[in-house]
Design a protein around this motif. Structure first.
Motif, PDB file in Angstrom:
ATOM      1  N   THR A 334       8.543  -3.994  -0.995  1.00  0.00           N
ATOM      2  CA  THR A 334       9.241  -3.738   0.250  1.00  0.00           C
ATOM      3  C   THR A 334      10.702  -4.143   0.139  1.00  0.00           C
ATOM      4  O   THR A 334      11.120  -4.780  -0.824  1.00  0.00           O
ATOM      5  N   ARG A 335      11.457  -3.793   1.160  1.00  0.00           N
ATOM      6  CA  ARG A 335      12.894  -4.097   1.128  1.00  0.00           C
ATOM      7  C   ARG A 335      13.150  -5.599   1.104  1.00  0.00           C
ATOM      8  O   ARG A 335      14.217  -6.040   0.659  1.00  0.00           O
ATOM      9  N   ASP A 336      12.168  -6.406   1.589  1.00  0.00           N
ATOM     10  CA  ASP A 336      12.325  -7.861   1.543  1.00  0.00           C
ATOM     11  C   ASP A 336      11.602  -8.476   0.346  1.00  0.00           C
ATOM     12  O   ASP A 336      11.265  -9.653   0.345  1.00  0.00           O
ATOM     13  N   PHE A 337      11.334  -7.632  -0.673  1.00  0.00           N
ATOM     14  CA  PHE A 337      10.834  -8.063  -1.979  1.00  0.00           C
ATOM     15  C   PHE A 337       9.359  -8.498  -1.967  1.00  0.00           C
ATOM     16  O   PHE A 337       8.896  -9.144  -2.898  1.00  0.00           O
ATOM     17  N   LYS A 338       8.629  -8.148  -0.936  1.00  0.00           N
ATOM     18  CA  LYS A 338       7.192  -8.403  -0.938  1.00  0.00           C
ATOM     19  C   LYS A 338       6.513  -7.351  -1.816  1.00  0.00           C
ATOM     20  O   LYS A 338       6.755  -6.155  -1.665  1.00  0.00           O
ATOM     21  N   ILE A 339       5.671  -7.802  -2.744  1.00  0.00           N
ATOM     22  CA  ILE A 339       4.975  -6.888  -3.653  1.00  0.00           C
ATOM     23  C   ILE A 339       3.595  -6.565  -3.093  1.00  0.00           C
ATOM     24  O   ILE A 339       2.841  -7.467  -2.710  1.00  0.00           O
ATOM     25  N   ILE A 340       3.282  -5.285  -3.050  1.00  0.00           N
ATOM     26  CA  ILE A 340       1.985  -4.801  -2.568  1.00  0.00           C
ATOM     27  C   ILE A 340       1.313  -4.066  -3.716  1.00  0.00           C
ATOM     28  O   ILE A 340       1.922  -3.191  -4.343  1.00  0.00           O
ATOM     29  N   THR A 341       0.065  -4.403  -4.017  1.00  0.00           N
ATOM     30  CA  THR A 341      -0.699  -3.662  -5.021  1.00  0.00           C
ATOM     31  C   THR A 341      -2.010  -3.187  -4.403  1.00  0.00           C
ATOM     32  O   THR A 341      -2.649  -3.924  -3.656  1.00  0.00           O
ATOM     33  N   ARG A 342      -2.388  -1.964  -4.734  1.00  0.00           N
ATOM     34  CA  ARG A 342      -3.646  -1.389  -4.288  1.00  0.00           C
ATOM     35  C   ARG A 342      -4.314  -0.732  -5.493  1.00  0.00           C
ATOM     36  O   ARG A 342      -3.656  -0.017  -6.255  1.00  0.00           O
ATOM     37  N   SER A 343      -5.608  -0.956  -5.659  1.00  0.00           N
ATOM     38  CA  SER A 343      -6.303  -0.465  -6.852  1.00  0.00           C
ATOM     39  C   SER A 343      -7.522   0.357  -6.478  1.00  0.00           C
ATOM     40  O   SER A 343      -8.121   0.177  -5.410  1.00  0.00           O
ATOM     41  N   ARG A 365      -0.294   6.725   0.947  1.00  0.00           N
ATOM     42  CA  ARG A 365      -0.174   7.182   2.336  1.00  0.00           C
ATOM     43  C   ARG A 365      -0.656   6.119   3.318  1.00  0.00           C
ATOM     44  O   ARG A 365      -0.100   5.983   4.418  1.00  0.00           O
ATOM     45  N   ARG A 366      -1.671   5.350   2.928  1.00  0.00           N
ATOM     46  CA  ARG A 366      -2.163   4.302   3.823  1.00  0.00           C
ATOM     47  C   ARG A 366      -1.124   3.206   4.040  1.00  0.00           C
ATOM     48  O   ARG A 366      -1.136   2.515   5.065  1.00  0.00           O
ATOM     49  N   GLU A 367      -0.242   3.011   3.064  1.00  0.00           N
ATOM     50  CA  GLU A 367       0.773   1.968   3.192  1.00  0.00           C
ATOM     51  C   GLU A 367       2.041   2.451   3.892  1.00  0.00           C
ATOM     52  O   GLU A 367       2.903   1.642   4.240  1.00  0.00           O
ATOM     53  N   CYS A 368       2.159   3.756   4.079  1.00  0.00           N
ATOM     54  CA  CYS A 368       3.364   4.320   4.687  1.00  0.00           C
ATOM     55  C   CYS A 368       3.267   4.242   6.210  1.00  0.00           C
ATOM     56  O   CYS A 368       2.795   5.167   6.878  1.00  0.00           O
ATOM     57  N   ASP A 369       3.698   3.126   6.762  1.00  0.00           N
ATOM     58  CA  ASP A 369       3.618   2.880   8.205  1.00  0.00           C
ATOM     59  C   ASP A 369       4.996   2.623   8.790  1.00  0.00           C
ATOM     60  O   ASP A 369       5.136   1.940   9.810  1.00  0.00           O
ATOM     61  N   GLY A 370       6.006   3.182   8.154  1.00  0.00           N
ATOM     62  CA  GLY A 370       7.374   2.978   8.611  1.00  0.00           C
ATOM     63  C   GLY A 370       8.142   1.950   7.814  1.00  0.00           C
ATOM     64  O   GLY A 370       9.373   1.853   7.938  1.00  0.00           O
ATOM     65  N   ARG A 371       7.447   1.156   7.000  1.00  0.00           N
ATOM     66  CA  ARG A 371       8.142   0.190   6.150  1.00  0.00           C
ATOM     67  C   ARG A 371       8.986   0.902   5.108  1.00  0.00           C
ATOM     68  O   ARG A 371       8.643   1.985   4.642  1.00  0.00           O
ATOM     69  N   GLN A 372      10.061   0.253   4.720  1.00  0.00           N
ATOM     70  CA  GLN A 372      10.922   0.794   3.679  1.00  0.00           C
ATOM     71  C   GLN A 372      10.601   0.106   2.355  1.00  0.00           C
ATOM     72  O   GLN A 372      10.370  -1.102   2.314  1.00  0.00           O
ATOM     73  N   PHE A 373      10.606   0.896   1.303  1.00  0.00           N
ATOM     74  CA  PHE A 373      10.263   0.383  -0.016  1.00  0.00           C
ATOM     75  C   PHE A 373      11.434   0.561  -0.973  1.00  0.00           C
ATOM     76  O   PHE A 373      12.173   1.541  -0.905  1.00  0.00           O
ATOM     77  N   ARG A 374      11.552  -0.405  -1.874  1.00  0.00           N
ATOM     78  CA  ARG A 374      12.635  -0.372  -2.867  1.00  0.00           C
ATOM     79  C   ARG A 374      12.116  -0.079  -4.274  1.00  0.00           C
ATOM     80  O   ARG A 374      12.893   0.145  -5.195  1.00  0.00           O
ATOM     81  N   LEU A 375      10.794  -0.098  -4.469  1.00  0.00           N
ATOM     82  CA  LEU A 375      10.223   0.123  -5.806  1.00  0.00           C
ATOM     83  C   LEU A 375       8.848   0.751  -5.666  1.00  0.00           C
ATOM     84  O   LEU A 375       8.104   0.449  -4.723  1.00  0.00           O
ATOM     85  N   ILE A 376       8.509   1.616  -6.622  1.00  0.00           N
ATOM     86  CA  ILE A 376       7.158   2.162  -6.696  1.00  0.00           C
ATOM     87  C   ILE A 376       6.728   2.197  -8.161  1.00  0.00           C
ATOM     88  O   ILE A 376       7.560   2.408  -9.060  1.00  0.00           O
ATOM     89  N   GLY A 377       5.446   1.942  -8.391  1.00  0.00           N
ATOM     90  CA  GLY A 377       4.937   1.956  -9.763  1.00  0.00           C
ATOM     91  C   GLY A 377       3.469   2.321  -9.790  1.00  0.00           C
ATOM     92  O   GLY A 377       2.772   2.285  -8.765  1.00  0.00           O
ATOM     93  N   ILE A 378       3.000   2.682 -10.966  1.00  0.00           N
ATOM     94  CA  ILE A 378       1.595   3.058 -11.165  1.00  0.00           C
ATOM     95  C   ILE A 378       1.132   2.454 -12.481  1.00  0.00           C
ATOM     96  O   ILE A 378       1.898   2.384 -13.448  1.00  0.00           O
TER      97      ILE A 378
END
Length: 432
Positions: A334-343, A365-378
């Motif tokens: 997230t924009r405030d550097f919180k890391i989210i992982t989903r598996s 899509r489940r995480e897209c609730d209006g939050r802004q993200f600065r990084l994405i990975g797989i």
């Protein structure tokens, strides 16, 4: 720690001329070459497990190739929106650290020279160092491009001296032939060798023996133990465990009851024990790719467009290594550097970009609730041999067709380059 071991074994070594002494010279300097770089330890001749870590490797390569940067603070990393991949020791004086957001690094050191990573150049140097290590001992366990564990047990006759001397010679050769410096941690197991390699950087050489291990570890914070991150440190602190010696109040069974399998590791390391062997060519546990955006993104379709090239990147690496992954992990920051992982675990392994993408899409899509993200990975985990990848599936009749399409694309790219053909998902505005 100086002195002479029983039998007159050397307990001191000059790291420049490689002379050995029964005890450290009174002057602290080598009597042969007058170098002050003399390392001494009562167990110097008997320790054989080492951790070799190059000093600020990426930044050192940049300074090697551009002498004008020698005395300047250098940061290797992305643009202002990226993170610090590496920094030299001059930049560290200002408080810059690896993995720090670039804007924070430049706030602390505005005069730094920022250089975009050149991974091909770093890999070339890293491979040369790896070859030198493997010529020294067959027991080399790579940790990253610029560090590894080495076990030099039984190499005394081959190299004409104890492991400590052989390691000092190896580091001198790396400096001479590759043009970068490295630090050595020497001990009787991997855990302590890793800690020792950080004690005297840069160009360090530190040893930790069995006789001192418990005292040495006692006042170290529990975060010194690999695998003990912030959450576990907080959990340990709630039990009054902040230093490694605090762990010794508990039996192994008690720590396992509190912290699961990690409890066994905590118990062993607290007592200076580490049964892990130095394991050459240990297989990768996962393969991943990620990207940091120049501007925060909240639109799901744009995030998916940014995700697709990373799926292709991971799939390409899986196929090159002849591997397939059964666990797929989506990473967001997230924009405030919180890391989210989903598996998600697949029914069978894959090395197809299309399956990576289709698996990650609903998680994203489940995480897209209006939050802004600065990084994405797989990432792909639970790796297995590529021969098991993507078998026919009656529930997914399109899989075989998609596999053929992807194989055809791979073949074209192999002949004409990665940019020769692009799937629709890779285009701006695509909704495929």
């Amino acid at each position: 720690m100086t002195g002479t071991t029983e039998g007159g074994q050397p307990t001191a070594l000059c790291r420049d001329c490689l002379s050995l002494f029964e005890s450290k010279p009174v002057t602290g300097r080598c009597p042969h070459c007058q170098s002050p770089r003399v390392v001494a330890h009562p167990e110097l001749s008997t320790l054989s497990v080492a951790h070799l870590d190059c000093d600020a490797f990426y930044a050192s390569i940049e300074k090697r190739d551009n002498p004008a940067l020698a005395d300047r603070p250098v940061i290797v990393g992305g643009g202002r929106r990226g993170v610090v991949a590496a920094c030299c020791y001059v930049a560290r004086i200002y408080g810059v650290r690896s993995a720090m957001p670039m804007f924070k690094a430049l706030d602390r050191c505005p005069d730094a020279t920022v250089i975009k990573p050149d991974m091909a150049r770093y890999r070339t140097a890293g491979q040369r160092i790896r070859e030198m290590m493997e010529a020294t001992t067959p027991l080399v366990e790579p940790i990253s491009i610029d560090e590894a564990f080495l076990d030099l047990s039984g190499t005394e006759k081959l190299h004409g001296g104890p492991p400590a001397r052989t390691l000092a010679a190896l580091v001198l050769r790396i400096e001479r032939e590759v043009g970068v410096t490295a630090s050595i941690g020497l001990s009787y197991n991997k855990f302590l060798a890793k800690i020792a390699s950080d004690l005297d950087k840069p160009r360090g050489f530190a040893a930790v023996g069995e006789a001192e291990a418990l005292d040495f570890l006692g006042d170290k914070p529990v975060g010194t133990i690999s695998g003990v991150g912030g959450q576990l440190q907080n959990a340990l602190a709630r039990d009054g465990i902040t230093l490694i010696r605090h762990l010794r109040r508990y039996e192994e069974t008690e720590l396992m009851a509190r912290f699961g399998a990690m409890g066994r590791r905590l118990y062993a390391f607290a007592w200076g024990r580490d049964p892990r062997p130095v394991a050459p060519n240990e297989p990768a546990k996962s393969i991943s790719g990620e990207t940091t955006f120049d501007d925060d993104v909240d639109d799901p379709e744009e995030l998916l467009r940014r995700l697709w090239p990373q799926c292709e990147r991971v799939a390409r690496r899986l196929k090159t290594a002849d591997l397939a992954g059964q666990s797929i992990t989506l990473k967001l920051k997230t924009r405030d550097f919180k890391i989210i992982t989903r598996s998600h675990k697949l029914s069978d392994p894959t090395n197809m970009a299309d399956r990576l993408y289709r698996t990650a899409e609903p998680m994203l899509r489940r995480e897209c609730d209006g939050r802004q993200f600065r990084l994405i990975g797989i990432g792909a985990g639970d790796l297995t041999a590529g021969v098991f990848a993507d078998p026919p599936d009656l529930l997914d009749p399109n899989r075989d067709r998609q596999k053929k399409v992807e194989s055809a694309i791979d073949a074209v790219r192999k002949r004409l380059g990665d940019d020769a053909i692009t799937k629709g998902r890779g285009f701006t505005g695509s909704r495929q």
